[in-house]
Each structure stands twice: as C-alpha cells, then as structure tokens.
Scaffold this motif. Structure first.
Motif, PDB file in Angstrom:
ATOM      1  N   GLU A  91       0.912  -0.987  -0.053  1.00 41.01           N
ATOM      2  CA  GLU A  91       0.016  -0.064   0.021  1.00 41.01           C
ATOM      3  C   GLU A  91       0.843   1.276   0.050  1.00 41.01           C
ATOM      4  O   GLU A  91       1.887   1.244   0.849  1.00 41.01           O
ATOM      5  CB  GLU A  91      -0.907   0.087   1.270  1.00 41.01           C
ATOM      6  CG  GLU A  91      -1.566   1.184   1.599  1.00 41.01           C
ATOM      7  CD  GLU A  91      -2.748   1.397   0.735  1.00 41.01           C
ATOM      8  OE1 GLU A  91      -2.629   2.469  -0.354  1.00 41.01           O
ATOM      9  OE2 GLU A  91      -3.568   0.814   0.375  1.00 41.01           O
ATOM     10  N   ASP A  92       0.792   2.059  -0.984  1.00 44.26           N
ATOM     11  CA  ASP A  92       1.376   3.375  -0.955  1.00 44.26           C
ATOM     12  C   ASP A  92       0.806   4.652  -0.315  1.00 44.26           C
ATOM     13  O   ASP A  92       1.358   5.537  -0.308  1.00 44.26           O
ATOM     14  CB  ASP A  92       1.971   3.490  -2.562  1.00 44.26           C
ATOM     15  CG  ASP A  92       0.673   3.958  -3.108  1.00 44.26           C
ATOM     16  OD1 ASP A  92      -0.492   3.399  -3.046  1.00 44.26           O
ATOM     17  OD2 ASP A  92       0.851   4.697  -4.338  1.00 44.26           O
ATOM     18  N   GLU A  93      -0.368   4.425   0.077  1.00 46.43           N
ATOM     19  CA  GLU A  93      -0.979   5.614   0.733  1.00 46.43           C
ATOM     20  C   GLU A  93      -0.797   5.636   2.490  1.00 46.43           C
ATOM     21  O   GLU A  93      -1.144   4.465   3.162  1.00 46.43           O
ATOM     22  CB  GLU A  93      -2.489   5.535   0.526  1.00 46.43           C
ATOM     23  CG  GLU A  93      -3.030   6.558  -0.496  1.00 46.43           C
ATOM     24  CD  GLU A  93      -4.611   6.501  -0.595  1.00 46.43           C
ATOM     25  OE1 GLU A  93      -5.178   6.660   0.062  1.00 46.43           O
ATOM     26  OE2 GLU A  93      -4.857   5.564  -1.605  1.00 46.43           O
ATOM     27  N   ASP A  99      -2.936  -3.172  -2.741  1.00 50.26           N
ATOM     28  CA  ASP A  99      -3.583  -2.197  -3.343  1.00 50.26           C
ATOM     29  C   ASP A  99      -3.399  -2.505  -4.899  1.00 50.26           C
ATOM     30  O   ASP A  99      -2.538  -2.949  -5.640  1.00 50.26           O
ATOM     31  CB  ASP A  99      -2.757  -1.028  -2.884  1.00 50.26           C
ATOM     32  CG  ASP A  99      -3.410   0.392  -3.523  1.00 50.26           C
ATOM     33  OD1 ASP A  99      -4.588   0.507  -3.725  1.00 50.26           O
ATOM     34  OD2 ASP A  99      -2.659   1.406  -3.626  1.00 50.26           O
ATOM     35  N   MET A 140      -3.382   0.429  -7.465  1.00 50.86           N
ATOM     36  CA  MET A 140      -2.520   1.338  -7.870  1.00 50.86           C
ATOM     37  C   MET A 140      -1.405   1.648  -7.121  1.00 50.86           C
ATOM     38  O   MET A 140      -1.309   2.350  -6.163  1.00 50.86           O
ATOM     39  CB  MET A 140      -3.341   2.870  -8.058  1.00 50.86           C
ATOM     40  CG  MET A 140      -4.707   2.897  -8.741  1.00 50.86           C
ATOM     41  SD  MET A 140      -4.442   3.023 -10.623  1.00 50.86           S
ATOM     42  CE  MET A 140      -4.218   4.738 -10.687  1.00 50.86           C
TER      43      MET A 140
HETATM   44 CA    CA Z   1      -2.404   3.213  -4.258  1.00 52.55          CA
END
Ligand code: CA
Length: 230
Positions: free
Chosen positions: A14-16, A58, A60
């Motif tokens: 997850e990049d958020e 995730d 994106m």
């Molecule tokens: Ca994302």
C-alpha cells in the motif's frame, strides 16, 4: 504459518501513508503481524525473505498494477491475496477477470470488515483440500502419507529429503532461505557444514526432476536459498 508468537503474518502492499498507518495499528491490535511495503519491488523483496499467510494488495502502486502482480503471484504461489481498490469501477474488472484474488474490498473500508474478510479467507485456505495432496507436473506429493509418486510409481525419499520437499512446496513460488531450510531440517542441532543442505538438495533434485542438471521445479537462488516452482 504463523510467527513465533502465533500471529498471522500479513504483507501489506500500500502506498497511501494514511492507510498504512491506520492498518498497522488496527491489524496489530487484532493480533496480526504486519510487514508494510509501498511498491511492488519491495513486495517481491519481502516475499523472498518472509513466509506470509496473506497479502493485502492495493491496485494503483507507483511501479505497476496490483492486479498484474496478483496474477503473477497466483501462478506460482498459494498465498491468498485480498485486493483493495479505491475505485468501485475496478471491482467489475477484478470480478470479471481471473486474477486469482481470494477477495476484494473497496476503499474506504472499516478495519472490522477487513479483519472479518481476512479471517474468512484464512479459514477457506485452511479448509482447502489441496493442503495434503499436491500435483507438480507428473509428481504427486501426499504430505499426509509422506509419499511422492510419478505416474503412480513411488519415488523413495529419505526423511530429510521429504521434509525439504514439503517445506519448499508449502511456499510455492517463494524463496525459502537456506537458514529456514537448516532450521526446519536440523532443528536444535549444530550443523557444522552447511554444504550438507546442498547435498540433500542435490539428491532430492536427482529423484524428482526429469533432468536434474536443468531443474524445472527445485530452483537455487544463489546465496539466498531455494524456490519450488509449479
Ligand atoms: Ca495506491
């Protein structure tokens, strides 16, 4: 497949940052062990080092699509994947195509719902019939009977060779480190010469590979460990 304290180990891709922080706290509170990464490259790296019970993925991500990664994972591994997506329109895509995900959640979601989904996926995984009998090409590995057959003919493996095979095939497509192999096979004993492991790998390969000089299943990852591919 739990950590030393009996916790389920989850890889969070997850990049958020806000999600990562909330999930780390929320899932740890539910007794899960979390390894959080923010890219597919870091996810691959983590998968090479750690055995996970579940992946929370995730869609994106900065270096690619979680869906493509999910399909790649599904081809080589049985680790269940739950996909999380910010776009509800992607749900149709996830449902319509064979990505091999065990479940999906649309963001935003409640931790409580996520935990329920994780537990349901793990229950299904535990109840799945493929746990005992695994077919790899023309090999049939029965972990209950501790037997390996090719076209119905028994292949005789020593106890350690079978343990090694069972260990590697329990993490299909994932690298099992040399240390993990040694711990599993020579638990509690001093192994003075780690080449002993290579001897066992070599013998196992001679017995299960069609061409042990050009192995298709039991792959050596130099300096790291071994990987079993379907
Ligand atoms: Ca994302």
């Amino acid at each position: 497949m739990v950590d030393d304290e009996g916790r389920v180990v989850v890889l969070l891709v997850e990049d958020e940052v806000s999600y990562v922080e909330a999930l780390e706290i929320g899932l740890a509170h539910e007794g899960f062990q979390i390894v959080a990464v923010q890219s597919l490259a870091d996810a691959r790296d983590a998968l090479a080092r750690v055995r996970f019970d579940l992946i929370l993925l995730d869609v994106m991500l900065p270096d690619g699509s979680g869906l493509d990664f999910c399909r790649e994972l599904h081809a080589n591994s049985r680790v269940p994947v739950i996909i999380t997506s910010a776009k509800s329109s992607e749900v149709d895509v996830i449902l319509g195509l064979e990505f091999g995900a065990s479940d999906y959640l649309t963001k935003p979601y409640r931790i409580r719902e996520l935990v329920a989904r994780i537990r349901a996926v793990l229950r299904r995984q535990a109840a799945a019939p493929h746990e005992d009998v695994l077919t790899v090409g023309d090999l049939v590995i029965d972990s209950q009977r501790r037997s390996v057959t090719r076209h119905g003919a028994e292949i005789e493996l020593s106890r350690k060779e079978f343990d090694l095979l069972a260990l590697l095939t329990s993490s299909l497509g994932q690298v099992v480190t040399r240390d993990a192999c040694i711990d599993a096979l020579w638990w509690g004993q001093e192994l003075t010469d780690t080449r002993t492991l290579d001897t066992h790998i070599k013998r196992l390969r001679q017995k299960i590979e069609t061409d042990s000089a050009d192995p298709r299943h039991l792959i050596t990852i130099r300096g790291v460990g071994f990987r079993f591919d379907l």
